[in-house]
Design a protein around this motif. Structure first.
Motif, mmCIF file in Angstrom:
data_model
loop_
_atom_site.group_PDB
_atom_site.id
_atom_site.type_symbol
_atom_site.label_atom_id
_atom_site.label_comp_id
_atom_site.label_asym_id
_atom_site.label_seq_id
_atom_site.Cartn_x
_atom_site.Cartn_y
_atom_site.Cartn_z
ATOM 1 N N UNK A 56 94.623 41.148 94.502
ATOM 2 C CA UNK A 56 94.315 39.777 94.884
ATOM 3 C C UNK A 56 92.908 39.470 94.396
ATOM 4 N N UNK A 57 92.751 38.366 93.672
ATOM 5 C CA UNK A 57 91.437 38.060 93.130
ATOM 6 C C UNK A 57 91.239 36.582 92.871
ATOM 7 N N UNK A 58 90.051 36.241 92.400
ATOM 8 C CA UNK A 58 89.683 34.881 92.029
ATOM 9 C C UNK A 58 89.194 34.912 90.592
ATOM 10 N N UNK A 59 89.697 33.994 89.772
ATOM 11 C CA UNK A 59 89.288 33.955 88.376
ATOM 12 C C UNK A 59 88.595 32.633 88.059
ATOM 13 N N UNK A 60 87.697 32.684 87.083
ATOM 14 C CA UNK A 60 87.012 31.496 86.591
ATOM 15 C C UNK A 60 87.152 31.472 85.075
ATOM 16 N N UNK A 61 87.796 30.424 84.579
ATOM 17 C CA UNK A 61 88.045 30.275 83.152
ATOM 18 C C UNK A 61 87.207 29.093 82.669
ATOM 19 N N UNK A 62 86.115 29.376 81.962
ATOM 20 C CA UNK A 62 85.203 28.326 81.500
ATOM 21 C C UNK A 62 85.306 28.195 79.991
ATOM 22 N N UNK A 63 85.367 26.968 79.514
ATOM 23 C CA UNK A 63 85.505 26.746 78.088
ATOM 24 C C UNK A 63 84.756 25.485 77.665
ATOM 25 N N UNK A 64 84.270 25.529 76.431
ATOM 26 C CA UNK A 64 83.662 24.374 75.794
ATOM 27 C C UNK A 64 84.490 24.053 74.556
ATOM 28 N N UNK A 65 85.056 22.849 74.511
ATOM 29 C CA UNK A 65 85.964 22.468 73.434
ATOM 30 C C UNK A 65 85.302 21.448 72.513
ATOM 31 N N UNK A 66 85.390 21.685 71.224
ATOM 32 C CA UNK A 66 84.916 20.735 70.219
ATOM 33 C C UNK A 66 86.128 20.211 69.462
ATOM 34 N N UNK A 67 86.407 18.925 69.641
ATOM 35 C CA UNK A 67 87.533 18.286 68.964
ATOM 36 C C UNK A 67 87.048 17.699 67.639
ATOM 37 N N UNK A 68 87.646 18.137 66.549
ATOM 38 C CA UNK A 68 87.347 17.591 65.231
ATOM 39 C C UNK A 68 88.486 16.666 64.789
ATOM 40 N N UNK A 69 88.157 15.733 63.936
ATOM 41 C CA UNK A 69 89.165 14.832 63.372
ATOM 42 C C UNK A 69 89.882 14.028 64.466
ATOM 43 N N UNK A 70 89.083 13.484 65.405
ATOM 44 C CA UNK A 70 89.641 12.647 66.467
ATOM 45 C C UNK A 70 89.880 11.244 65.915
ATOM 46 N N UNK A 71 91.024 10.694 66.194
ATOM 47 C CA UNK A 71 91.355 9.343 65.721
ATOM 48 C C UNK A 71 90.645 8.296 66.570
ATOM 49 N N UNK A 72 89.884 7.405 65.893
ATOM 50 C CA UNK A 72 89.190 6.309 66.550
ATOM 51 C C UNK A 72 89.774 4.978 66.089
#
Length: 211
Positions: free
Chosen positions: A109-125
């Protein structure tokens, strides 16, 4: 005479059986003294969602050596299509071993922390433009798992489980074009191994040393 001879043989066999059981008991007792509980373990885990992480575990010297607090940590980079992901995964909790030697089958039994930094390229504007933008995604889950760990100085482990938590389907952030135009956009979360809509799948193999 024949009956007496038969009784002698039965008695002799009984004595041999009793002596063999006594020897086995002595061997087990000797083995327990010769191979004490290895309380501390250091190792590496490979799987999902941690990909690759270091692990530390300590078997507590009470409750018949059944409780073992642990901690896992790993960090890595991942690229999915046009999205760059910088990830870190940490997990801490405790295992309950079903025997008294700090090895074999266990539940955790445990607790997890999933941290991420996402860089989106080629996003449609709007206006046919494209841009880039970044956003953070943090996921906290409660882990339930079962596993097995071998004994000895060199150990192997295998475990399966699930982390229960709330995971969004999409992320909102600002994306900026090459000309400097900024716009609020919504993007779906990229397909990260082990992460689903209702939580995180836990599945890994491990190896390391115990002492």
């Amino acid at each position: 005479m024949k009956k007496i001879f038969t009784l002698i043989i039965v008695f002799f066999c009984f004595q041999l059986s009793a002596q063999d059981q006594e020897n086995n008991a002595n061997e087990i007792e000797f083995a327990e003294e010769e191979y004490p509980v290895k309380r501390m373990s250091l190792g590496l885990k490979l799987g999902v969602p941690n990909m690759a992480s270091g692990t530390f575990e300590y078997v507590l010297p009470f409750l018949n050596n059944r409780i073992a607090p642990y901690i896992n940590y790993g960090a890595y980079d991942l690229k999915v299509d046009m999205t760059e992901i910088d990830l870190s995964y940490s997990e801490f909790g405790a295992k309950y071993y079903f025997n008294e030697k700090g090895k074999g089958f266990y539940a955790g039994l445990g607790i997890s922390s999933f941290s991420s930094s996402l860089i989106y390229n080629d996003v449609s504007l709007s206006g046919g433009m494209t841009g880039t933008g970044s956003v953070d995604l943090d996921i906290d889950t409660t882990i339930l798992k079962i596993g097995v760990k071998t004994g000895g100085t060199l150990y192997f482990s295998f475990e399966l489980g699930y982390g229960f938590g709330t995971i969004p389907d999409s992320l909102n952030f600002n994306a900026t074009s090459l000309s400097g135009v900024s716009e609020s956009v919504t993007e779906e979360i990229p397909s990260i191994p082990g992460i689903g809509s209702g939580g995180i799948v836990v599945g890994n193999i491990g190896l390391g040393i115990s002492f």
